[in-house]
Scaffold this motif. Structure first.
Motif, PDB file in Angstrom:
ATOM      1  N   PHE A  17       0.834  -1.203   0.000  1.00  0.00           N
ATOM      2  CA  PHE A  17       0.000   0.000   0.000  1.00  0.00           C
ATOM      3  C   PHE A  17       0.873   1.258   0.000  1.00  0.00           C
ATOM      4  CE2 PHE A  17      -3.426  -2.607   2.337  1.00  0.00           C
ATOM      5  CZ  PHE A  17      -3.982  -2.990   1.125  1.00  0.00           C
ATOM      6  N   GLY A  18       1.961   1.206   0.768  1.00  0.00           N
ATOM      7  CA  GLY A  18       2.879   2.348   0.821  1.00  0.00           C
ATOM      8  C   GLY A  18       3.514   2.611  -0.533  1.00  0.00           C
ATOM      9  N   LEU A  19       3.932   1.539  -1.234  1.00  0.00           N
ATOM     10  CA  LEU A  19       4.523   1.690  -2.573  1.00  0.00           C
ATOM     11  C   LEU A  19       3.499   2.282  -3.536  1.00  0.00           C
ATOM     12  CD1 LEU A  19       6.742   1.226  -4.662  1.00  0.00           C
ATOM     13  CD2 LEU A  19       5.927  -1.133  -4.897  1.00  0.00           C
ATOM     14  N   LEU A  20       2.268   1.797  -3.476  1.00  0.00           N
ATOM     15  CA  LEU A  20       1.216   2.315  -4.352  1.00  0.00           C
ATOM     16  C   LEU A  20       0.948   3.792  -4.060  1.00  0.00           C
ATOM     17  CD1 LEU A  20      -0.950   1.795  -6.491  1.00  0.00           C
ATOM     18  CD2 LEU A  20      -2.496   1.077  -4.656  1.00  0.00           C
ATOM     19  N   ALA A  21       0.912   4.160  -2.770  1.00  0.00           N
ATOM     20  CA  ALA A  21       0.675   5.561  -2.396  1.00  0.00           C
ATOM     21  C   ALA A  21       1.800   6.460  -2.904  1.00  0.00           C
ATOM     22  CB  ALA A  21       0.540   5.673  -0.879  1.00  0.00           C
ATOM     23  N   LEU A  22       3.029   6.003  -2.785  1.00  0.00           N
ATOM     24  CA  LEU A  22       4.172   6.789  -3.268  1.00  0.00           C
ATOM     25  C   LEU A  22       4.130   6.929  -4.789  1.00  0.00           C
ATOM     26  CD1 LEU A  22       7.029   5.322  -1.026  1.00  0.00           C
ATOM     27  CD2 LEU A  22       6.176   7.673  -0.976  1.00  0.00           C
ATOM     28  N   PHE A  23       3.726   5.867  -5.476  1.00  0.00           N
ATOM     29  CA  PHE A  23       3.635   5.912  -6.933  1.00  0.00           C
ATOM     30  C   PHE A  23       2.571   6.908  -7.382  1.00  0.00           C
ATOM     31  CE2 PHE A  23       1.876   4.195 -10.955  1.00  0.00           C
ATOM     32  CZ  PHE A  23       3.009   4.351 -11.751  1.00  0.00           C
ATOM     33  N   ILE A  24       1.412   6.869  -6.714  1.00  0.00           N
ATOM     34  CA  ILE A  24       0.336   7.811  -7.042  1.00  0.00           C
ATOM     35  C   ILE A  24       0.782   9.249  -6.746  1.00  0.00           C
ATOM     36  CG2 ILE A  24      -1.989   8.565  -6.412  1.00  0.00           C
ATOM     37  CD1 ILE A  24      -2.667   5.608  -5.909  1.00  0.00           C
ATOM     38  N   ALA A  25       1.459   9.447  -5.615  1.00  0.00           N
ATOM     39  CA  ALA A  25       1.954  10.783  -5.264  1.00  0.00           C
ATOM     40  C   ALA A  25       2.947  11.285  -6.309  1.00  0.00           C
ATOM     41  CB  ALA A  25       2.607  10.749  -3.884  1.00  0.00           C
ATOM     42  N   PHE A  26       3.809  10.388  -6.792  1.00  0.00           N
ATOM     43  CA  PHE A  26       4.774  10.767  -7.830  1.00  0.00           C
ATOM     44  C   PHE A  26       4.056  11.196  -9.110  1.00  0.00           C
ATOM     45  CE2 PHE A  26       7.112   9.375 -11.624  1.00  0.00           C
ATOM     46  CZ  PHE A  26       8.234  10.190 -11.535  1.00  0.00           C
ATOM     47  N   VAL A  28       0.938  12.322  -9.435  1.00  0.00           N
ATOM     48  CA  VAL A  28       0.186  13.561  -9.212  1.00  0.00           C
ATOM     49  C   VAL A  28       1.123  14.771  -9.190  1.00  0.00           C
ATOM     50  CG1 VAL A  28      -1.228  14.834  -7.546  1.00  0.00           C
ATOM     51  CG2 VAL A  28      -1.702  12.417  -7.991  1.00  0.00           C
ATOM     52  N   LEU A  29       2.203  14.676  -8.410  1.00  0.00           N
ATOM     53  CA  LEU A  29       3.146  15.788  -8.327  1.00  0.00           C
ATOM     54  C   LEU A  29       3.831  16.029  -9.667  1.00  0.00           C
ATOM     55  CD1 LEU A  29       4.774  15.085  -4.836  1.00  0.00           C
ATOM     56  CD2 LEU A  29       3.313  17.021  -5.444  1.00  0.00           C
ATOM     57  N   ILE A  35       6.433  17.638 -15.275  1.00  0.00           N
ATOM     58  CA  ILE A  35       7.697  16.977 -15.584  1.00  0.00           C
ATOM     59  C   ILE A  35       7.447  15.820 -16.542  1.00  0.00           C
ATOM     60  CG2 ILE A  35       8.599  17.547 -13.292  1.00  0.00           C
ATOM     61  CD1 ILE A  35       8.345  14.527 -12.635  1.00  0.00           C
ATOM     62  N   ASN A  36       8.486  15.312 -17.137  1.00  0.00           N
ATOM     63  CA  ASN A  36       8.388  14.186 -18.055  1.00  0.00           C
ATOM     64  C   ASN A  36       8.228  12.901 -17.232  1.00  0.00           C
ATOM     65  OD1 ASN A  36       8.812  12.085 -19.922  1.00  0.00           O
ATOM     66  ND2 ASN A  36      10.132  13.374 -21.191  1.00  0.00           N
ATOM     67  N   ILE A  37       6.992  12.409 -17.133  1.00  0.00           N
ATOM     68  CA  ILE A  37       6.701  11.251 -16.291  1.00  0.00           C
ATOM     69  C   ILE A  37       7.459  10.009 -16.763  1.00  0.00           C
ATOM     70  CG2 ILE A  37       4.918   9.684 -15.452  1.00  0.00           C
ATOM     71  CD1 ILE A  37       4.715  12.407 -14.230  1.00  0.00           C
ATOM     72  N   SER A  38       7.467   9.763 -18.056  1.00  0.00           N
ATOM     73  CA  SER A  38       8.128   8.560 -18.582  1.00  0.00           C
ATOM     74  C   SER A  38       9.632   8.585 -18.298  1.00  0.00           C
ATOM     75  CB  SER A  38       7.880   8.431 -20.083  1.00  0.00           C
ATOM     76  OG  SER A  38       8.407   9.560 -20.783  1.00  0.00           O
ATOM     77  N   TYR A  39      10.235   9.766 -18.452  1.00  0.00           N
ATOM     78  CA  TYR A  39      11.660   9.881 -18.145  1.00  0.00           C
ATOM     79  C   TYR A  39      11.907   9.678 -16.654  1.00  0.00           C
ATOM     80  CZ  TYR A  39      16.341  11.848 -17.648  1.00  0.00           C
ATOM     81  OH  TYR A  39      17.676  12.033 -17.346  1.00  0.00           O
ATOM     82  N   GLY A  40      10.993  10.218 -15.829  1.00  0.00           N
ATOM     83  CA  GLY A  40      11.119  10.051 -14.383  1.00  0.00           C
ATOM     84  C   GLY A  40      11.016   8.595 -13.963  1.00  0.00           C
ATOM     85  N   LEU A 279      10.343   7.746  -2.952  1.00  0.00           N
ATOM     86  CA  LEU A 279      10.381   8.738  -1.880  1.00  0.00           C
ATOM     87  C   LEU A 279      11.449   9.795  -2.164  1.00  0.00           C
ATOM     88  CD1 LEU A 279       9.458   9.710   0.915  1.00  0.00           C
ATOM     89  CD2 LEU A 279      11.121   8.147   1.923  1.00  0.00           C
ATOM     90  N   SER A 280      12.603   9.356  -2.643  1.00  0.00           N
ATOM     91  CA  SER A 280      13.682  10.299  -2.967  1.00  0.00           C
ATOM     92  C   SER A 280      13.252  11.241  -4.088  1.00  0.00           C
ATOM     93  CB  SER A 280      14.941   9.533  -3.382  1.00  0.00           C
ATOM     94  OG  SER A 280      15.437   8.753  -2.324  1.00  0.00           O
ATOM     95  N   GLN A 281      12.590  10.703  -5.110  1.00  0.00           N
ATOM     96  CA  GLN A 281      12.143  11.534  -6.221  1.00  0.00           C
ATOM     97  C   GLN A 281      11.093  12.557  -5.781  1.00  0.00           C
ATOM     98  OE1 GLN A 281      13.164  11.684  -9.485  1.00  0.00           O
ATOM     99  NE2 GLN A 281      14.821  10.316  -8.858  1.00  0.00           N
ATOM    100  N   ILE A 282      10.213  12.128  -4.883  1.00  0.00           N
ATOM    101  CA  ILE A 282       9.179  13.036  -4.386  1.00  0.00           C
ATOM    102  C   ILE A 282       9.811  14.182  -3.586  1.00  0.00           C
ATOM    103  CG2 ILE A 282       7.249  13.224  -2.751  1.00  0.00           C
ATOM    104  CD1 ILE A 282       6.435  10.382  -3.660  1.00  0.00           C
ATOM    105  N   MET A 283      10.838  13.843  -2.787  1.00  0.00           N
ATOM    106  CA  MET A 283      11.518  14.889  -2.017  1.00  0.00           C
ATOM    107  C   MET A 283      12.260  15.857  -2.932  1.00  0.00           C
ATOM    108  SD  MET A 283      12.852  13.031   1.490  1.00  0.00           S
ATOM    109  CE  MET A 283      13.675  11.652   0.679  1.00  0.00           C
ATOM    110  N   VAL A 284      12.772  15.366  -4.047  1.00  0.00           N
ATOM    111  CA  VAL A 284      13.413  16.247  -5.030  1.00  0.00           C
ATOM    112  C   VAL A 284      12.380  17.217  -5.605  1.00  0.00           C
ATOM    113  CG1 VAL A 284      14.483  16.322  -7.319  1.00  0.00           C
ATOM    114  CG2 VAL A 284      15.268  14.661  -5.623  1.00  0.00           C
ATOM    115  N   MET A 285      11.173  16.722  -5.851  1.00  0.00           N
ATOM    116  CA  MET A 285      10.104  17.579  -6.376  1.00  0.00           C
ATOM    117  C   MET A 285       9.752  18.707  -5.408  1.00  0.00           C
ATOM    118  SD  MET A 285       7.490  14.822  -8.062  1.00  0.00           S
ATOM    119  CE  MET A 285       7.994  13.762  -9.416  1.00  0.00           C
ATOM    120  N   PHE A 286       9.912  18.435  -4.111  1.00  0.00           N
ATOM    121  CA  PHE A 286       9.657  19.455  -3.101  1.00  0.00           C
ATOM    122  C   PHE A 286      10.891  20.324  -2.849  1.00  0.00           C
ATOM    123  CE2 PHE A 286       6.098  16.644  -1.793  1.00  0.00           C
ATOM    124  CZ  PHE A 286       5.089  17.609  -1.758  1.00  0.00           C
ATOM    125  N   ASN A 287      11.928  20.137  -3.665  1.00  0.00           N
ATOM    126  CA  ASN A 287      13.170  20.917  -3.559  1.00  0.00           C
ATOM    127  C   ASN A 287      13.849  20.774  -2.201  1.00  0.00           C
ATOM    128  OD1 ASN A 287      13.012  22.056  -6.196  1.00  0.00           O
ATOM    129  ND2 ASN A 287      11.456  23.493  -5.457  1.00  0.00           N
TER     130      ASN A 287
END
Length: 319
Positions: A17-26, A28-29, A35-40, A279-287
């Motif tokens: 569930f945590g992995l799915l939530a992080l994927f959805i958050a990625f 959405v953000l 940003i280029n989702i496929s490249y990300g 999680l690391s990618q999401i934190m990068v999005m938040f600068n």
């Protein structure tokens, strides 16, 4: 199912569930920030696959209630020797076999060393960490440049693609899952990790289980070294420098109990590796800078360990 069974089932699914939530958050953000989702996603796979492969093999060691802190250095040494062999033979297949062979030998040496001196496995791996880090510097110096060992990028360019890396991870995961979940080797290792005293009295050979665990871990390390060469064919002293700690964090993120035993899960490695990268990618999005990112990971790591062991305190069998 009664309430306790339902609770246990949901707890087992929490990492998914945590992995799915992080994927959805990625997603959405990423959409909001355009940003280029496929490249990300490609970047996430490239960052996750090495850790996921190495962690999948390491699950066998963690199941025994131990851990190997030298995995990152082992990946580096295997990759460096594999790169040197490719430069001599110019054969990818030979390079791959050498990477796996060197990694398995290092793992077996760790298990034999622990058996000969009757030491906990993690003690010998701490010593091996220093030895392997020194060996990395020696290998780079032998190469002649003093700073790197380079495999021609053109030689591995055809393999540096997402489908190939996913196939390598999937094949190793399926083999590991079969051994871990459907053979007596996996059952005996879980039993030994849960209670080594009872396991020994039941006739399970501790040294044999350790050798098998380190051999499987070595295969994962070797494949991780091979994938590291494909992704970054210029190898330096910093190659795979963070893999050792990333494996520990990934396994815990994936819901693997630090005590090993019957509650060990083979899928924890893959789930944890991708969760950590997302999680690391999401934190990068938040600068957020790398320092804050590491603090967030540490906090989550402690929280996950606490939640995973909160209902087991006072229930641990003698070790």
């Amino acid at each position: 199912m009664n309430k306790n069974q339902i609770k246990k089932y949901l707890m087992n699914l929490t990492p998914l569930f945590g992995l799915l939530a992080l994927f959805i958050a990625f997603l959405v953000l990423g959409t909001i920030q355009d940003i280029n989702i496929s490249y990300g996603l490609k970047s996430i796979i490239n960052q996750s696959v090495v850790v996921a492969v190495v962690a999948t093999g390491a699950i066998f060691i963690y199941t025994l209630g131990s851990f190997d802190i030298s995995l990152g250095a082992s990946v580096a040494v295997s990759a460096l020797i594999g790169g040197m062999v490719y430069n001599k033979t110019e054969r990818i297949f030979v390079m791959t076999l050498v990477c796996i062979g060197v990694a398995v030998l290092i793992g077996l040496f760790n298990s034999v060393l622990a058996s000969v001196f009757n030491l906990p496995v993690f003690v010998t791996t701490i010593a091996m960490l220093s030895v392997l880090n020194a060996l990395v510097l020696v290998l780079i110096r032998i190469n002649g440049t003093g700073s790197e060992i380079a495999v021609p990028a053109a030689a591995v360019k055809g393999l540096n693609n997402t489908p190939f890396k996913i196939v390598v991870l999937l094949l190793f995961f399926l083999i590991s899952m079969f051994i871990f979940s459907f053979t007596k080797i996996g059952r005996m290792q879980k039993f030994q990790g849960g209670n080594p005293v009872c396991a020994k009295l039941s006739g399970i050979k501790e040294k044999k289980m350790a050798i098998i665990a380190f051999a499987m871990s070595g295969i994962g390390v070797g494949l991780g070294a091979f994938l590291s060469i494909i992704y970054a064919p210029t190898l330096t002293k910093n190659t795979a420098s963070s893999v050792g700690m990333d494996v520990i964090i990934a396994i815990v993120f994936g819901g693997m109990p630090v005590s090993g035993g019957a509650r060990s899960k083979i899928y924890a490695a893959v789930v944890g590796a991708f969760s950590m990268t997302l999680l690391s990618q999401i934190m990068v999005m938040f600068n957020l800078n790398s320092g804050i990112g590491q603090m967030v990971k540490a906090a989550i790591f402690i929280l996950v360990v606490f939640l995973a062991t909160s209902d087991q305190r006072g229930k641990m069998l003698p070790r």
